[in-house]
Structures are given as C-alpha cells and as structure tokens.
Design an enzyme around this catalytic site. Sequence first.
Site, PDB file in Angstrom:
ATOM      1  N   ASP A 263      -1.776  -2.314  -3.027  1.00 24.55           N
ATOM      2  CA  ASP A 263      -2.972  -2.409  -2.131  1.00 24.55           C
ATOM      3  C   ASP A 263      -3.679  -3.540  -2.559  1.00 24.55           C
ATOM      4  OD1 ASP A 263      -3.991  -2.493   0.095  1.00 24.55           O
ATOM      5  OD2 ASP A 263      -4.928  -0.100  -0.304  1.00 24.55           O
TER       6      ASP A 263
ATOM      7  N   LEU B  69      18.388  -4.460 -13.670  1.00 21.52           N
ATOM      8  CA  LEU B  69      17.292  -3.968 -12.655  1.00 21.52           C
ATOM      9  C   LEU B  69      17.484  -3.741 -11.668  1.00 21.52           C
ATOM     10  CD1 LEU B  69      14.094  -2.746 -11.779  1.00 21.52           C
ATOM     11  CD2 LEU B  69      13.568  -5.271 -11.839  1.00 21.52           C
TER      12      LEU B  69
ATOM     13  N   HIS C  31      -1.813 -12.235   0.274  1.00 20.68           N
ATOM     14  CA  HIS C  31      -0.729 -11.865   0.164  1.00 20.68           C
ATOM     15  C   HIS C  31      -0.236 -13.173  -0.827  1.00 20.68           C
ATOM     16  CE1 HIS C  31      -1.547  -8.944   2.865  1.00 20.68           C
ATOM     17  NE2 HIS C  31      -1.825  -9.754   3.980  1.00 20.68           N
TER      18      HIS C  31
HETATM   19  C1  FPP Z   1      -1.835  -4.301   1.076  1.00 23.80           C
HETATM   20  O1  FPP Z   1      -2.939  -5.343   1.213  1.00 23.80           O
HETATM   21  C2  FPP Z   1      -0.530  -5.217   1.215  1.00 23.80           C
HETATM   22  C3  FPP Z   1       0.244  -5.374   1.818  1.00 23.80           C
HETATM   23  C4  FPP Z   1       0.251  -4.926   3.301  1.00 23.80           C
HETATM   24  C5  FPP Z   1       1.293  -5.754   1.801  1.00 23.80           C
HETATM   25  C6  FPP Z   1       2.224  -6.764   0.414  1.00 23.80           C
HETATM   26  C7  FPP Z   1       2.875  -7.919  -0.006  1.00 23.80           C
HETATM   27  C8  FPP Z   1       2.610  -9.063  -0.726  1.00 23.80           C
HETATM   28  C9  FPP Z   1       2.494  -8.038  -2.171  1.00 23.80           C
HETATM   29  C10 FPP Z   1       3.795  -9.948  -0.472  1.00 23.80           C
HETATM   30  C11 FPP Z   1       5.316 -10.186  -0.440  1.00 23.80           C
HETATM   31  C12 FPP Z   1       5.971  -9.571  -1.439  1.00 23.80           C
HETATM   32  C13 FPP Z   1       7.138  -9.605  -1.772  1.00 23.80           C
HETATM   33  C14 FPP Z   1       7.457  -8.348  -2.068  1.00 23.80           C
HETATM   34  C15 FPP Z   1       8.378 -10.607  -1.297  1.00 23.80           C
HETATM   35  P1  FPP Z   1      -3.283  -4.882   1.617  1.00 23.80           P
HETATM   36  O2  FPP Z   1      -3.443  -6.358   2.384  1.00 23.80           O
HETATM   37  O3  FPP Z   1      -3.943  -3.889   2.755  1.00 23.80           O
HETATM   38  O4  FPP Z   1      -4.996  -5.560   1.007  1.00 23.80           O
HETATM   39  P2  FPP Z   1      -6.323  -5.053   1.747  1.00 23.80           P
HETATM   40  O5  FPP Z   1      -6.088  -3.230   1.715  1.00 23.80           O
HETATM   41  O6  FPP Z   1      -7.462  -5.717   0.375  1.00 23.80           O
HETATM   42  O7  FPP Z   1      -7.283  -5.341   2.886  1.00 23.80           O
END
Ligand code: FPP
Length: 237
Positions: free
Chosen positions: A11, A122, A28
């Site tokens: 997050d 892994l 992201h």
């Molecule tokens: C949460 O941060 C993150 C996500 C919903 C997306 C996670 C995706 C990645 C880390 C990239 C892709 C991963 C792979 C495995 C290819 P948020 O957007 O909720 O952050 P915020 O709470 O600050 O708004």
Amino acid sequence: MSIQHIAIIMDGNGRWATQRKRPRTLGHQAGVKSVRKTIETTVKAGIPHLTLFAFSSENWNRPEKEVSKLMDLFLSSIQKETPELNAKGVQLNFIGDLSRFSDKLQIKMQQAAANVPENQRLMLNIAVNYGGQWDILQAAKQCCEKVIESPDLLPHLGVDEFASHLSLADQPAVDILIRTGGEHRISNFLLWQSAYAEIFFEDVLWPDFDENHFQSVVDRFLNRERRFGQTSEQVNA
Ligand code: FPP
C-alpha cells in the site's frame, strides 16, 4: 524459527506519487521496482513462499483510468519480468478470480505461470482480483457440491479438507503478513491463510520499501513468541 511464507499488502503507491506531485500511476510503476527488489531479497533470505496483493476485488471501484493503467502495467510487467524470474528459479502463480480480466491478460498470466520444474527457489503468488471472503466462499461452494453428491461426507468435513479447496492450499500458512503505507487493516487479504500470521503494519510507502525494511520485519518476527493458542510455558518447554 524458520520463515516459510511472507505475504505483503503493498500500500502507498498513490500517496508516494501525490507527494511528488505526479500522477498515481507513476506510483504504481515505482511499486513494480519495489516488487522486483522484494523478490530478490526473499530469494536471498531463502524464504520459499511470497504472496503479493496486487489488485483486490474492491480495486475495480477505482477511477476507470487508474484501473486500465494498472492492467497495462500488469501486462507489461509480466511480459518483461518472466524471463528474469525463470532465470532466478522463481515459479509464478496467480490467485484470485481471474475470469474478470481481459482474455489477453488471462492468457499472459497462464503462460507466465506455466510450471517450470527447475523453479524451486521461490513460489511467487500474485493475488489479483482476490478477496479473502471470495476465497472462503468458493471453497465452501466446492465443499457443498461434494456433500450434495455424497451426503455421508458432511460429518467428516474438517478444517484440513475445507482448506484444501482454498487458494494456496498446497502451500504453508502465512508466517509474516506485512502491510506498508501506515494503515492498520487486513483489507480482505488472505483471511484464512493468515490465521496465525504475525502482522507488521509499516509506515513506509510501498515504493520506498527496501531490503532494510524487509530485514527489520524479519528481525522483529524472530523476537516474537508464536504460541498458537498455547501458554508461554508450554512453548518454552
Ligand atoms: C496500493 O497502493 C497498490 C495497488 C492497488 C497496486 C499494487 C500494484 C503494484 C505494486 C504494481 C504491480 C505489481 C505487480 C506484481 C506486477 P494505493 O494505490 O492504494 O496507494 P495509496 O493508499 O497511497 O492511494
């Protein structure tokens, strides 16, 4: 105390980007770099199972543009990273209801997750369109079908049999559950599989999560006493 399985709620990507006055999707992209580093650290640490929460069943409610950019990012990351993952001995596995994704993405996920017998270092599980409640419900439905077919099974339906229908059924339970980004909740992640996980809520935003944060969690985990319902005296005996 050996660590078999780490699960992470990644997050803070959006806030990381907003702090830099950049679009959320840039966060992201930075998050993907953290994913790469974390895989390397997990392999180095000799921990055999890693599960990452990449997209929850509730994430479809985000603005359409962000969802679509995330899908593009998944597709390009899978394409780009799979050869490198194979070279490192990492077996990919996707969990969640994959049927809602485009055919193109589903095919890419299937190809990337094709079993490579040499990939033993892994098991990397990526949770996409995943929800812990969905997982438990789909296992319950499978058990119901079995019981409808053979009602005599019902009295014998125990925890192990039920769990064998869940995602990650053939993998060890989660030892460490990490959530970055400062929120203190599990957000419908691996509800069943984390029943006895040690939970670490870290303030660091996911794109800033590095080897030092990882090691700090592992060190604190090693200092915790896991009692699994027993008393401290029993554990130490
Ligand atoms: C949460 O941060 C993150 C996500 C919903 C997306 C996670 C995706 C990645 C880390 C990239 C892709 C991963 C792979 C495995 C290819 P948020 O957007 O909720 O952050 P915020 O709470 O600050 O708004």
